[in-house]
Design a protein around this motif. Sequence first.
Motif, short mmCIF file in Angstrom:
data_model
loop_
_atom_site.label_atom_id
_atom_site.label_comp_id
_atom_site.label_asym_id
_atom_site.label_seq_id
_atom_site.Cartn_x
_atom_site.Cartn_y
_atom_site.Cartn_z
N LEU A 1 0.85 -1.19 0.00
CA LEU A 1 0.00 0.00 0.00
C LEU A 1 0.88 1.24 0.00
O LEU A 1 1.78 1.36 0.85
CB LEU A 1 -0.90 0.03 1.24
N PRO A 2 0.65 2.15 -0.94
CA PRO A 2 -0.34 2.05 -2.02
C PRO A 2 0.23 1.52 -3.32
O PRO A 2 -0.52 1.19 -4.24
CB PRO A 2 -0.77 3.50 -2.18
N GLY A 3 1.58 1.43 -3.44
CA GLY A 3 2.19 1.12 -4.73
C GLY A 3 1.73 -0.19 -5.34
O GLY A 3 1.46 -0.26 -6.54
N GLY A 4 1.64 -1.24 -4.53
CA GLY A 4 1.24 -2.54 -5.06
C GLY A 4 -0.18 -2.54 -5.60
O GLY A 4 -0.45 -3.06 -6.69
N VAL A 5 -1.10 -1.95 -4.84
CA VAL A 5 -2.50 -1.88 -5.27
C VAL A 5 -2.61 -1.10 -6.58
O VAL A 5 -3.32 -1.51 -7.51
CB VAL A 5 -3.35 -1.22 -4.17
N LEU A 6 -1.90 0.02 -6.67
CA LEU A 6 -1.97 0.85 -7.87
C LEU A 6 -1.32 0.16 -9.06
O LEU A 6 -1.80 0.29 -10.20
CB LEU A 6 -1.31 2.20 -7.60
N ALA A 7 -0.23 -0.58 -8.82
CA ALA A 7 0.40 -1.31 -9.91
C ALA A 7 -0.53 -2.38 -10.48
O ALA A 7 -0.64 -2.54 -11.71
CB ALA A 7 1.71 -1.94 -9.43
N ARG A 8 -1.19 -3.11 -9.58
CA ARG A 8 -2.13 -4.13 -10.05
C ARG A 8 -3.28 -3.48 -10.83
O ARG A 8 -3.69 -3.98 -11.89
CB ARG A 8 -2.67 -4.91 -8.86
#
Length: 407
Positions: free
Chosen positions: A121-128
Amino acid sequence: MNLLVLTSSYPRFEGDGAGAFVARWCESLAARGHRVRVLCFRGEGAPPGSPREVGGVRVRFVPYAPRAQERLFFGAGGPENLEKTPALAALMVPAAAAMLAAGLQELRAERADRIVGHWVLPGGVLARALGRLTGVPSVVVGHSGGVHALGRLPRGVARVVAGEMLAGPVTMSSGVLAGRLCDLAARPGALASVVVAPMGYDTPGEGGEGKPPGARHTLRVGFMGRLVPIKGVDRAIEVVGELRSAGVDVTLEIAGDGPERRGLEARSGKGIAFLGHVSGAKKSAFLKGIDVFLLPSRRLNGGRHEGMPVSLLEAAGCGAVPVVGEVPGVERWLAEPGWQMAHDDAGLRAALQRAARLKAGDPEGFEALRKASRRCVATLRWPEYGLRWERWLEEPACLFWDGDPGG
């Protein structure tokens, strides 16, 4: 490869420690000939204007609110900022929208082979999410803060988000964090699919004088990091003070800065020195001059703990013997974890006493322990470690730790 990296922390200026390990990860791949573009949320101190090129990496800071209100990230860190000022949560939606818009803009201008999200959070969620919108494969590089932030969400929300992280390639900095992610997703059987891969470290360059004359019998203990509660520097000061009062020849050098510095200095006594932020030759001299690297980290309320601090790897790579507090999962990188891991002040005190006795009574044995500490972390050293990341990013189905990536 062409990589688009989304992150909530990245150095804003020379010497900035925020997200420094993310920057080094990006730079190691750029040095291998890959195109790396970084999108990071803007924060205080971020340069205005157009994207800039730093270390072969194109860096763009994304605005998400009027400058004076952009306080969700940086500073003490996202989780700490939200805990101190819950109203900042109102910025999460506009921040996410701004990052997605910036990502779409980047991908329209130049296609990427992978979208990489640093932190769940938040990078992983936004990448997906960006990957689903564009069809570009996404990978998530997890660190401790994002997993613990995920654990504070409502159970149903956390389960969905954690499941989304496990829907594609993902790494975590320790096996403990990998297990926590799978537990949050209610998918314990997915643990084998999570790659355990900490960030890497650089061996300090030439320069620095190392130990000064007269330090042969003194146990020189060092700490390097931000002076924030999770680091537990107050524990280090307390333990070293007690040992000195008991007649143990030990000193403590504290390298770093942060909001707790003034209070920590006020409670420090003789034999304890604050060096402030160190870099370059000063950092090299500090790391080469200490015998023991003390990382007295503690668990915070809610169970939050550190992942795999790069400072520990840097110190061990110079031959300092790590003594570690409440940082589960680092045992793999220690020569003698049975006593180097200490879960309370008594354990920290006993470990430092043991190191002091070994140095004074068996110098050859202590030197052997220093060499063993170097060997334990050697596989995580840049630039060689970048080969493993390169191979995994090109083909995530391959085993990260299998064989020699340079072969």
